[in-house]
Design an enzyme around this catalytic site. Structure first.
Site, PDB file in Angstrom:
ATOM      1  CG  HIS A   1     -99.245  67.998  65.704  1.00 29.34           C
ATOM      2  ND1 HIS A   1     -99.534  69.291  66.047  1.00 29.34           N
ATOM      3  CD2 HIS A   1     -99.307  67.290  66.866  1.00 29.34           C
ATOM      4  CE1 HIS A   1     -99.771  69.358  67.343  1.00 29.34           C
ATOM      5  NE2 HIS A   1     -99.655  68.153  67.863  1.00 29.34           N
TER       6      HIS A   1
ATOM      7  CB  SER B   1     -95.496  64.198  67.047  1.00 31.58           C
ATOM      8  OG  SER B   1     -95.982  64.010  68.356  1.00 31.58           O
TER       9      SER B   1
ATOM     10  CG  ASP C   1     -92.448  69.652  71.098  1.00 28.99           C
ATOM     11  OD1 ASP C   1     -92.092  69.241  69.969  1.00 28.99           O
ATOM     12  OD2 ASP C   1     -93.620  69.552  71.517  1.00 28.99           O
TER      13      ASP C   1
ATOM     14  CE1 TYR D   1     -99.586  71.480  70.621  1.00 25.23           C
ATOM     15  CE2 TYR D   1     -97.375  72.111  71.263  1.00 25.23           C
ATOM     16  CZ  TYR D   1     -98.299  71.135  70.964  1.00 25.23           C
ATOM     17  OH  TYR D   1     -97.934  69.809  71.008  1.00 25.23           O
TER      18      TYR D   1
ATOM     19  CD1 TRP E   1    -100.978  72.652  73.661  1.00 22.70           C
ATOM     20  CD2 TRP E   1    -100.912  70.596  74.550  1.00 22.70           C
ATOM     21  NE1 TRP E   1    -102.241  72.110  73.567  1.00 22.70           N
ATOM     22  CE2 TRP E   1    -102.226  70.852  74.107  1.00 22.70           C
ATOM     23  CE3 TRP E   1    -100.625  69.362  75.147  1.00 22.70           C
ATOM     24  CZ2 TRP E   1    -103.263  69.915  74.231  1.00 22.70           C
ATOM     25  CZ3 TRP E   1    -101.653  68.431  75.275  1.00 22.70           C
ATOM     26  CH2 TRP E   1    -102.958  68.704  74.826  1.00 22.70           C
TER      27      TRP E   1
END
Ligand code: NAP
Length: 327
Positions: free
Chosen positions: A121, A152, A51, A56, A21
């Site tokens: 997400h 997630s 990940d 991002y 991220w």
């Protein structure tokens, strides 16, 4: 590095992996050359799982990963995420058409024909009650666009609901020394169904590295500045939802428990690895030194039951009342 099974995928993933991220954005200034060096260092040290997410840095993270993987011969599994490009971010937006569109974009960013693992997400809770969403993901698997999918989640309850869908391979959830509830309620269920667990925000956004003080400041475009109270996304993603001063006080109590020759970040990560339901932990790293510090956690010996009990006690006394009922 040690490797653990990732659910039923047949993949064995590095128990300390890489969270990408920060190298995309929302964490203040990041330098692409440092980010690339961090990714290279991680792979050099045995990391085979990264990940990321399509949002991002609006694709910057995915593109940097693609750039680095082009140079490498090792198989590195990339887990990306879909859903947060929706604006407004609604359950209705999680439909076959939008998911296909997001996945096509990630395929381009990651420069591949098939994504290894796509995670919803942190969708609205309602999505977990819509089998058609998981049906759309099944269709994308059949079409060869994605190899596997997972979710997630924000809450333990969402995790429990998600794994009722038989093709959910992984659940990514916040789990760290300030967030114990997944271990109490979810890990056993996930293990029973052989669902992989990705432990995210393992350092409580850096708090659990022990480097922060009351004087620490964050840039305006760092979520530790702009999302302190959940202004932009779930406040649990920032410092794990713990009030900063409370977190600092708990860190001082934890500091005396750090094993000899270990850093606090390594202690925090080793604590997570004590739970065998966890497939891997995905600490974020902005530069090679952070990646290396984190990866060395895999070399630490197991923590004693006494240390585990003390960590639990600190959480019970100072953190639990702020977070336990929320996530
Ligand atoms: N909704 C979702 O699905 C979601 C949400 C959050 C995170 N994630 C995933 O989980 C990953 C990990 O979570 P996170 O990045 O939010 O938090 P984290 O791993 O708890 O903290 C990462 C930050 O801590 C600092 N840091 C890392 N290693 C360090 C070290 N050894 N020493 C000192 N400082 C260190 C770095 O920031 P500074 O140097 O600036 O302090 C880094 O960006 C993410 O990268 C992402 O892949 C997913």
């Amino acid at each position: 590095m040690h490797y653990r099974e990732l659910g039923r995928t047949g993949w064995k993933v590095s128990e300390v992996s890489f969270g990408a991220w920060a190298i995309g954005g929302s964490w203040g200034t990041v330098d692409d050359s440092e980010s690339i060096a961090a990714l290279r260092k991680a792979i050099d040290l045995g990391v085979n799982f990264i990940d990321t997410a399509d949002v991002y840095g609006d694709g910057r993270s995915e593109q940097l990963i693609a750039q680095v993987l082009k140079e490498r011969r090792e198989k590195v599994i990339v887990a990306t995420k879909a859903g947060r490009r929706l604006d407004p971010h609604t359950a209705d937006g999680y439909n076959a058409q939008n998911l296909t569109r997001f996945i096509e974009r990630s395929l381009k960013n990651l420069d591949t024909d098939c994504l290894d693992l796509v995670q919803l997400h942190c969708p609205p809770t309602e999505v977990y009650y819509r089998p058609e969403v998981f049906g759309a993901l099944d269709d994308l698997v059949k079409a060869g666009k994605i190899a596997y999918y997972g979710v997630s989640v924000e809450k333990v309850e969402e995790a429990l609901k998600a794994i009722e869908y038989p093709n959910v391979q992984t659940v990514q959830i916040i789990f760290n020394m300030f967030r114990h509830r997944p271990a109490d309620l979810f890990f056993h269920e996930a293990k029973t169904r052989k669902v992989g667990i990705l432990a995210r925000v393992p350092l409580a956004s850096g708090l659990l590295t022990g480097k922060m003080t009351r004087q620490t400041t964050f840039e305006a475009d760092d979520h530790r500045s702009f999302n302190r109270h959940g202004e932009s996304f779930d406040m649990g993603e920032t410092f794990s939802g713990v009030d900063y001063e409370t977190g600092l006080a708990a860190v001082e109590e934890l500091r005396v428990l750090i094993p000899a020759d270990a850093t606090m970040a390594q202690f925090a990560l080793r604590w997570i690895l004590m739970f065998d339901a966890v497939s891997c932990v995905i600490p974020g790293a902005k530069r090679p030194s952070q990646a290396e510090d984190n990866i060395r956690a895999a070399d630490l010996p197991a923590l004693s039951p006494e240390i585990m009990a003390k960590v639990r006690d600190i959480d019970d006394r100072s953190i639990r009342t702020q977070v336990h009922h929320r996530w």
